[in-house]
Design an enzyme around this catalytic site. Structure first.
Site, PDB file in Angstrom:
ATOM      1  N   SER A 197      11.183  -2.532 -47.740  1.00 13.91           N
ATOM      2  CA  SER A 197      12.208  -2.743 -46.709  1.00 13.91           C
ATOM      3  C   SER A 197      12.066  -1.895 -45.460  1.00 13.91           C
ATOM      4  O   SER A 197      12.870  -2.035 -44.539  1.00 13.91           O
ATOM      5  CB  SER A 197      13.598  -2.462 -47.321  1.00 13.91           C
ATOM      6  OG  SER A 197      13.668  -1.128 -47.812  1.00 13.91           O
ATOM      7  N   SER A 198      11.056  -1.030 -45.383  1.00 17.70           N
ATOM      8  CA  SER A 198      11.059  -0.022 -44.322  1.00 17.70           C
ATOM      9  C   SER A 198      10.072  -0.259 -43.194  1.00 17.70           C
ATOM     10  O   SER A 198      10.083   0.471 -42.204  1.00 17.70           O
ATOM     11  CB  SER A 198      10.778   1.360 -44.930  1.00 17.70           C
ATOM     12  OG  SER A 198       9.492   1.376 -45.537  1.00 17.70           O
ATOM     13  N   TYR A 209       7.179  -6.720 -41.792  1.00 20.59           N
ATOM     14  CA  TYR A 209       8.013  -7.884 -42.063  1.00 20.59           C
ATOM     15  C   TYR A 209       9.115  -7.578 -43.066  1.00 20.59           C
ATOM     16  O   TYR A 209      10.155  -8.236 -43.076  1.00 20.59           O
ATOM     17  CB  TYR A 209       7.143  -9.044 -42.540  1.00 20.59           C
ATOM     18  CG  TYR A 209       6.527  -9.803 -41.392  1.00 20.59           C
ATOM     19  CD1 TYR A 209       7.277 -10.723 -40.674  1.00 20.59           C
ATOM     20  CD2 TYR A 209       5.212  -9.584 -41.001  1.00 20.59           C
ATOM     21  CE1 TYR A 209       6.731 -11.412 -39.602  1.00 20.59           C
ATOM     22  CE2 TYR A 209       4.655 -10.275 -39.931  1.00 20.59           C
ATOM     23  CZ  TYR A 209       5.420 -11.190 -39.242  1.00 20.59           C
ATOM     24  OH  TYR A 209       4.887 -11.868 -38.181  1.00 20.59           O
ATOM     25  N   TYR A 237       0.310 -14.276 -45.453  1.00 21.69           N
ATOM     26  CA  TYR A 237      -0.334 -14.571 -44.175  1.00 21.69           C
ATOM     27  C   TYR A 237      -1.571 -15.417 -44.431  1.00 21.69           C
ATOM     28  O   TYR A 237      -2.272 -15.209 -45.426  1.00 21.69           O
ATOM     29  CB  TYR A 237      -0.712 -13.269 -43.456  1.00 21.69           C
ATOM     30  CG  TYR A 237      -1.347 -13.434 -42.092  1.00 21.69           C
ATOM     31  CD1 TYR A 237      -0.640 -13.996 -41.042  1.00 21.69           C
ATOM     32  CD2 TYR A 237      -2.654 -13.015 -41.862  1.00 21.69           C
ATOM     33  CE1 TYR A 237      -1.212 -14.153 -39.785  1.00 21.69           C
ATOM     34  CE2 TYR A 237      -3.234 -13.148 -40.602  1.00 21.69           C
ATOM     35  CZ  TYR A 237      -2.508 -13.722 -39.570  1.00 21.69           C
ATOM     36  OH  TYR A 237      -3.083 -13.872 -38.322  1.00 21.69           O
ATOM     37  N   TYR A 267     -10.419 -11.974 -44.079  1.00 25.65           N
ATOM     38  CA  TYR A 267      -9.042 -12.058 -44.571  1.00 25.65           C
ATOM     39  C   TYR A 267      -8.883 -13.196 -45.586  1.00 25.65           C
ATOM     40  O   TYR A 267      -8.986 -12.977 -46.781  1.00 25.65           O
ATOM     41  CB  TYR A 267      -8.047 -12.209 -43.416  1.00 25.65           C
ATOM     42  CG  TYR A 267      -6.640 -11.900 -43.860  1.00 25.65           C
ATOM     43  CD1 TYR A 267      -6.133 -10.602 -43.755  1.00 25.65           C
ATOM     44  CD2 TYR A 267      -5.832 -12.880 -44.422  1.00 25.65           C
ATOM     45  CE1 TYR A 267      -4.855 -10.297 -44.205  1.00 25.65           C
ATOM     46  CE2 TYR A 267      -4.548 -12.579 -44.875  1.00 25.65           C
ATOM     47  CZ  TYR A 267      -4.073 -11.297 -44.765  1.00 25.65           C
ATOM     48  OH  TYR A 267      -2.819 -11.000 -45.225  1.00 25.65           O
ATOM     49  N   VAL A 301       1.637  -6.833 -34.946  1.00 21.93           N
ATOM     50  CA  VAL A 301       1.096  -5.480 -35.033  1.00 21.93           C
ATOM     51  C   VAL A 301       1.922  -4.725 -36.060  1.00 21.93           C
ATOM     52  O   VAL A 301       3.111  -4.456 -35.852  1.00 21.93           O
ATOM     53  CB  VAL A 301       1.143  -4.763 -33.675  1.00 21.93           C
ATOM     54  CG1 VAL A 301       0.577  -3.351 -33.802  1.00 21.93           C
ATOM     55  CG2 VAL A 301       0.359  -5.545 -32.633  1.00 21.93           C
TER      56      VAL A 301
END
Length: 401
Positions: free
Chosen positions: A55-56, A59, A232, A242, A282
């Site tokens: 949560s920090s 996203y 993603y 990726y 970013v």
């Protein structure tokens, strides 16, 4: 710790300190960008209960802020951050403190647990907190980006790697020497089977599933429970390292886990499990991936302010999860918040710039000033309105449970 002037000290994209006031202002701007849901305000007892894992930052932070500001969720956020000590606290420490203050000011009942989300002890702590204070969970958003994970059952620590599958891969990447951006070519050796297995163990669906199993055993999933794991896909320009690499194998495992969980939750609770494919941004995690810095800088050069922020994307996700908007998935059961990025005209324009990018041309092709500022803002620097010459107190407490 006494007040002091905090200046940025960095090694590449990694900063050793964070600025508390800048981190707070960043969260405040995120919160202010979210409009309340288009429905009557709900009372505290009627607000949906949410659990956000990771949560920090990135996203996960956007999911937390968007859920609080738009839908008034109550519940728990889980993250792993370092307290102030010889150096400042981590940026996520200060962002969490700011999020907690904004939530309290808005009348939201939301608590934060600082611990290793992979550990069963933390899962037990969260379950106990939910049972005591919130009851059953309506929504779980899973957004964990970590370099390693210790399997609670085997005790084995798995470390993820950034490698291509099947053969070596060469890509352009962006590095900064002082104030100068340089385009470099980076070659990466292929992953071994063990490399891939370790990466899948860290970044695949195993821990997400374990959270669901843990909450199921504790009878903490509400009827209609819905969960989303953030993922993603990205551009063909970055696919070699990726989506077609070890991380891609982990993301494929995450998506397969979503399909299994979706079937299971539908049978048990009339619930759902999806993955949410978010677009490029970013973040502290993305800057470590070869080629991503150059790609995102070029993408910004093409789109400018038309890029959709993580907060706006997660606001859209919350709308779909809560029924404010229709939940739409692709053939693989994925919510697609990345269509603007992968639009053919956008990708063609970015590909042309990628091909032409050199040390000499990249300042005109990519929005480097924006990219550098975004990296610095991850740590609370370069935030408008902050006086960085003024002493600030780094010893900010963790939000009380």
């Amino acid at each position: 710790m006494s007040e002091r002037v905090i200046t940025p000290v960095n090694r590449g994209f990694l900063f050793l300190d964070a600025h508390p006031a800048g981190c707070r202002a960043t969260v405040e701007r995120m919160w202010d960008s979210v409009s309340p849901a288009p429905r009557a305000a709900v009372g505290a007892g009627e607000a949906p209960t949410a659990l956000v894992i990771g949560s920090s930052a990135g996203y996960g932070l956007a999911a937390t802020v968007a859920g609080l500001a738009r839908h008034g969720v109550r519940g728990v956020g889980v993250c792993l951050e370092k307290a102030p000590g010889r150096r400042t606290g981590t940026a996520g420490w200060y962002r969490t403190a700011a999020t907690a203050d904004l939530a309290a000011a808005a009348g939201r009942d939301f608590a934060f647990v600082n611990g290793d989300a992979f550990a069963d002890e933390v899962k037990g702590q969260v379950a106990a907190l939910l049972a005591e204070r919130y009851g059953k969970v309506d929504y779980l958003v899973y957004s964990v980006a970590a370099p390693r994970r210790t399997d609670p059952e085997t005790g084995v620590t798995h470390t993820s790697v950034l490698k291509p599958l099947g053969g070596p891969h060469t890509t352009k990447t962006l590095v900064f020497e002082g104030d100068q951006a340089q385009v470099r070519t980076v070659a990466t050796d292929p992953a071994s089977a063990a490399d891939t297995a370790h990466t899948v163990a860290v970044m695949g669906g195993a821990d997400w599933r374990r959270w669901i199993d843990h909450l199921t055993d504790a009878d903490l999933l509400a009827d209609g429970f819905t969960t989303a794991a953030l993922t993603y896909i990205g551009s063909p320009l970055t696919a070699g390292i990726y989506r077609n690499g070890t991380i891609g194998a982990a993301k494929a495992d995450l998506e397969a886990t979503a399909r299994d969980l979706d079937s299971l939750l539908a049978q048990r609770l009339g619930g759902r499990a999806v993955t949410s494919v978010n677009a490029a941004a970013v973040t502290q995690s993305s800057t470590a991936i070869p080629g991503i810095a150059l790609y995102v800088g070029l993408l910004r050069g093409v789109l400018g302010d038309a890029m959709v922020s993580p907060t706006a994307q997660l606001t859209e996700l919350w709308d779909q999860l809560t029924g404010t908007a229709e939940l739409v998935t692709d053939d693989e059961g994925r919510v697609r918040l990345d269509r603007w990025e992968l639009d053919t005209s956008v990708q063609d324009a970015v590909a042309a710039r990628w091909h032409d990018a050199t040390d000499e041309t990249v300042p005109e092709l990519a929005d480097l000033d924006w990219f550098i500022a975004e990296v610095r803002r991850l740590y609370g620097f370069d935030v408008p309105g902050i006086d960085y010459t003024a002493p600030t107190e780094p010893d900010i407490p963790w939000p009380a449970l």
